[in-house]
Motif scaffolding. Sequence first.
Motif, PDB file in Angstrom:
ATOM      1  N   GLY A  92       0.844  -1.182   0.000  1.00  0.00           N
ATOM      2  CA  GLY A  92       0.000   0.000   0.000  1.00  0.00           C
ATOM      3  C   GLY A  92       0.882   1.235   0.000  1.00  0.00           C
ATOM      4  O   GLY A  92       2.045   1.201   0.398  1.00  0.00           O
ATOM      5  N   LEU A  93       0.310   2.344  -0.462  1.00  0.00           N
ATOM      6  CA  LEU A  93       1.071   3.586  -0.572  1.00  0.00           C
ATOM      7  C   LEU A  93       0.938   4.409   0.702  1.00  0.00           C
ATOM      8  O   LEU A  93      -0.172   4.666   1.177  1.00  0.00           O
ATOM      9  CB  LEU A  93       0.587   4.398  -1.771  1.00  0.00           C
ATOM     10  CG  LEU A  93       1.287   5.749  -2.006  1.00  0.00           C
ATOM     11  CD1 LEU A  93       2.772   5.541  -2.294  1.00  0.00           C
ATOM     12  CD2 LEU A  93       0.615   6.498  -3.156  1.00  0.00           C
ATOM     13  N   GLY A  94       2.063   4.815   1.267  1.00  0.00           N
ATOM     14  CA  GLY A  94       2.093   5.696   2.424  1.00  0.00           C
ATOM     15  C   GLY A  94       3.117   6.789   2.217  1.00  0.00           C
ATOM     16  O   GLY A  94       3.571   7.050   1.101  1.00  0.00           O
ATOM     17  N   TYR A  95       3.515   7.446   3.322  1.00  0.00           N
ATOM     18  CA  TYR A  95       4.492   8.523   3.197  1.00  0.00           C
ATOM     19  C   TYR A  95       5.323   8.624   4.475  1.00  0.00           C
ATOM     20  O   TYR A  95       4.937   8.139   5.548  1.00  0.00           O
ATOM     21  CB  TYR A  95       3.815   9.859   2.892  1.00  0.00           C
ATOM     22  CG  TYR A  95       2.904  10.368   3.987  1.00  0.00           C
ATOM     23  CD1 TYR A  95       3.390  11.134   5.052  1.00  0.00           C
ATOM     24  CD2 TYR A  95       1.533  10.097   3.964  1.00  0.00           C
ATOM     25  CE1 TYR A  95       2.565  11.599   6.046  1.00  0.00           C
ATOM     26  CE2 TYR A  95       0.689  10.559   4.957  1.00  0.00           C
ATOM     27  CZ  TYR A  95       1.211  11.309   5.990  1.00  0.00           C
ATOM     28  OH  TYR A  95       0.376  11.761   6.988  1.00  0.00           O
ATOM     29  N   SER A  96       6.476   9.284   4.323  1.00  0.00           N
ATOM     30  CA  SER A  96       7.381   9.549   5.435  1.00  0.00           C
ATOM     31  C   SER A  96       7.823  11.005   5.379  1.00  0.00           C
ATOM     32  O   SER A  96       8.072  11.546   4.289  1.00  0.00           O
ATOM     33  CB  SER A  96       8.619   8.648   5.364  1.00  0.00           C
ATOM     34  OG  SER A  96       8.278   7.282   5.439  1.00  0.00           O
ATOM     35  N   LEU A  97       7.924  11.622   6.549  1.00  0.00           N
ATOM     36  CA  LEU A  97       8.451  12.982   6.687  1.00  0.00           C
ATOM     37  C   LEU A  97       9.579  12.932   7.714  1.00  0.00           C
ATOM     38  O   LEU A  97       9.421  12.299   8.765  1.00  0.00           O
ATOM     39  CB  LEU A  97       7.371  13.952   7.157  1.00  0.00           C
ATOM     40  CG  LEU A  97       6.109  14.049   6.299  1.00  0.00           C
ATOM     41  CD1 LEU A  97       5.065  14.901   7.011  1.00  0.00           C
ATOM     42  CD2 LEU A  97       6.434  14.643   4.934  1.00  0.00           C
ATOM     43  N   GLY A  98      10.704  13.586   7.426  1.00  0.00           N
ATOM     44  CA  GLY A  98      11.792  13.449   8.379  1.00  0.00           C
ATOM     45  C   GLY A  98      12.864  14.510   8.299  1.00  0.00           C
ATOM     46  O   GLY A  98      12.883  15.363   7.416  1.00  0.00           O
ATOM     47  N   LEU A  99      13.759  14.420   9.280  1.00  0.00           N
ATOM     48  CA  LEU A  99      14.950  15.243   9.370  1.00  0.00           C
ATOM     49  C   LEU A  99      16.171  14.331   9.397  1.00  0.00           C
ATOM     50  O   LEU A  99      16.118  13.218   9.929  1.00  0.00           O
ATOM     51  CB  LEU A  99      14.929  16.096  10.641  1.00  0.00           C
ATOM     52  CG  LEU A  99      13.803  17.099  10.797  1.00  0.00           C
ATOM     53  CD1 LEU A  99      13.827  17.695  12.210  1.00  0.00           C
ATOM     54  CD2 LEU A  99      13.929  18.215   9.759  1.00  0.00           C
TER      55      LEU A  99
END
Length: 239
Positions: free
Chosen positions: A63-70
């Motif tokens: 399935g398609l998801g997302y990540s946000l990061g530093l």
Amino acid sequence: MKKLTLTLSLFFLLTNVFAQKIELSVQTSAALLHFAGTSTTSQTIINTGATPYTNNPYGKEAGLGYSLGLQAQYIAKGGFIAGVQTGFDRLRSKVDITGVTPQYYLDYNFNYAPFPAKGETYLTTQDINLSPYLGYRFIIKRVKLDLMPGLDLGFNLSLYDRGSAKTTGDQTTYKTNYREPNAPTDVRLKLSLAAMYNRFGVTASYAHGVTNYESNIIGDNSYQAHSELFRFGVSYRIN
């Protein structure tokens, strides 16, 4: 007061010494999650009732998801890298629904096959991610290519089985929104690549889970489900 002044002076001195070798970046990625192991499946059913749930939510389909990061990394002499990434993940795996078992079948233990149905369930996990790594930087003309093997730790915030299926007979729709209890911290082995040009970059990574999501089933080691995660994204260096 003197100790505070000395401490602050030392801090700023070290910052000035190492600032040129520490890179800070922001990142965003598309994420594809699926599960592998003896307990995973491509097709399953929905069990209805007061709390409908997917019989086996650990899907082999991504399935398609997302990540946000530093990201913060130190570049040593010779191109060696030590760094850490941290951020937020919203990941999903997918399994197809081929049948529905109504509650009254379960209440009276009728030995009937589930009603045929079509739909899908997404196992949706939200995590705080921490990824320490060591690596090496290659420079190809004006492009910096970073190879970064390390760990990927997903500290779970929530894990939901969210699905919907419509029976092929009377066209009744059944839905699930079941929170999976006792979701584990997902430990994964990770390999990342990043190509940087000036301040902009593209990233790719693969993480292989070693955590068994079915470890709560006592007395039978044949139940195995571990995550496999691909990320593809972009980054921007802010210093």
